[in-house]
Structures are given as C-alpha cells and as structure tokens.
Design a protein around this motif. Sequence first.
Motif, PDB file in Angstrom:
ATOM      1  N   HIS A  21      -8.166   7.712   4.500  1.00 23.91           N
ATOM      2  CA  HIS A  21      -6.820   8.054   4.136  1.00 23.91           C
ATOM      3  C   HIS A  21      -7.020   9.498   5.472  1.00 23.91           C
ATOM      4  N   VAL A 129      -2.943   6.989  -0.003  1.00 24.31           N
ATOM      5  CA  VAL A 129      -3.545   5.932  -0.392  1.00 24.31           C
ATOM      6  C   VAL A 129      -3.138   5.647  -1.049  1.00 24.31           C
ATOM      7  N   ARG A 132      -0.505   3.269   0.513  1.00 24.44           N
ATOM      8  CA  ARG A 132      -1.127   1.866   1.144  1.00 24.44           C
ATOM      9  C   ARG A 132      -1.391   1.106   0.729  1.00 24.44           C
ATOM     10  N   LYS A 133      -2.390   1.648  -0.616  1.00 18.46           N
ATOM     11  CA  LYS A 133      -2.407   0.604  -1.921  1.00 18.46           C
ATOM     12  C   LYS A 133      -1.972  -0.187  -2.842  1.00 18.46           C
ATOM     13  N   ARG A 183      -9.892   6.387  -5.733  1.00 14.85           N
ATOM     14  CA  ARG A 183      -9.244   5.775  -7.061  1.00 14.85           C
ATOM     15  C   ARG A 183     -10.266   5.937  -7.271  1.00 14.85           C
TER      16      ARG A 183
END
Length: 194
Positions: A21, A129, A132-133, A183
């Motif tokens: 991150h 995060v 990106r996800k 997360r």
Amino acid sequence: MKTFLISVIFAFASAALAHDHTTDLSILNRSKVSAATAEALEMFETAGAGLLWSFQTESVDDEALSKIYFVTENTVKSASYDCHFHTHENEQQAHCHEGGELNNVPSTAPALSFNVDAYLEGLASSMDVFERKISSLDNLTSIKMWQNATEMFVTLSSSVNGVEAKAHFMCHIHAGTEIDCHRSRNAGPGEPSF
C-alpha cells in the motif's frame, strides 16, 4: 532442504504482499470526497478544538458535507464543514467553510489513539487498496472513519451504475510508526452514527 526453502519463500512473499500500500497523501486529491475530507480535517486541526474521534464526508454533485465528532475535556462535541470543488490539473481542490453543530452527539467516546495526520495516512492507504482492488476513486461517494482504542476503521462507499457498495478497512500502527490498513469483512466495533 527443499521444503525449508519453499517455506522461506512463502513467508517473504506473504510479508511483501501484506504491505503493498501507499502512504502518499497525494492520492487524497484524486477524489472529490477525499479532497473535501482532507480540507475539512486540516481546518479542524488548525482550529485546535479537540481530539478527533470520527468523521463522515458525503459528496453530492459539486458539494460535500463533512461531519466530525471530537473530544475535548472528556466531552464529545461536533463540527461540520460545507465544501465545494474546483479541478486544477486533474486534481480535485476542495474549499470548505464551517457549518453548524450536529444533533444527536454521542455522550461517550472510546479511548483515542490517533491524530489527524494518522487519519489522513490511514485514508490514503485504504484508498490505495480500494483503487487497486475494488474500483476507481471517481466512484467514491462517502468516507467514514473512526477509532476504537488502538484501531482505526474506514468505510469507503461507492456507486457504479447506480449500485451502491461499501468497502471496509481496519488500520493499526505497524512496525512502530507506520499505519497499516487491511480490508475487512465488516465495519468494525464502535461505529458512530451521524
């Protein structure tokens, strides 16, 4: 020996992935709702009103409202900021003004461990995060953060094609001073209502 090497490689790969991150705060200028959050929190910190407990920023069109709960002299108080936006060289710039106090302020707050800078670092890490996800930062509609003892919780709400979704993160101090966010399946304990 082969099993040992595989174990060592797996351990290092897991450690590397755990910290994939950023704490680059410039990511906060890439979304209207996060730009408003950063501006409101900076204004709050400059005012020196107390210790930050929680906030929620919601964006609607070209405006946003940031609501803050803070603690001063063992009492929970509130502040709010009304914000509007300008785009400059592909970055969002928020201009905020103090708003009124909030109704229904909680009567007690948990122990506080994080300052405004830690909140901004945790938000930047969570947004990295998220981007990106999960989804584009352009889809963010609201940000909610709060702390409960030694952990900080982040909920990033987004809308894609009219479908609302929430992504939850839990942050803590890792390796002495670095904020590390992961997360989470749920929002976490002690979530305040605004």
